[in-house]
Design a protein around this motif. Sequence first.
Motif: not given
Length: 159
Positions: A60-85
Amino acid sequence: MSEYESPVRAARVEDLPRIVELVHEHVAYEKSHPREPGLEARLRGVLFGQGARVWVLLAQTPQGEVVGYAACSAEFSFWDGRDYLHLDCLYLAEGARGHGLGAALMDGVAGLARERGFGHMEWQTPDWNEGAIRFYDRLGATGRPKRRYSLPVPPPATG
């Protein structure tokens, strides 16, 4: 110092209409097909419902206007046997680019990954998006050549 101070925060329910506007801008920017109506309602559940499984950070800008986003979730890596973002989307409105907001969003996403105990994060960008590729390269990220596929799965036949 950027003209934007402390520009990243977690999304709130009242941000949903603006998030949807930005998603539609992002879809058009990536030359993708328009999405079906009802996105706000679908996002409400996964972002703010019980068992929410997707996280969104907003720029957001200093005035509070939302101008962008990043969306993420957990995923599982079978090769590593663990989650990643998995960073599914990062988007800044055209006028908001070049002010350090992309780097601030990426810092926020990396912080979220650390908080949640993920050892690494992954994302993708279209191969034609040279600006994004240069940006990610400057951050020290490494690209991996792969092709992403999508296959529609129709609902079961009724009747």
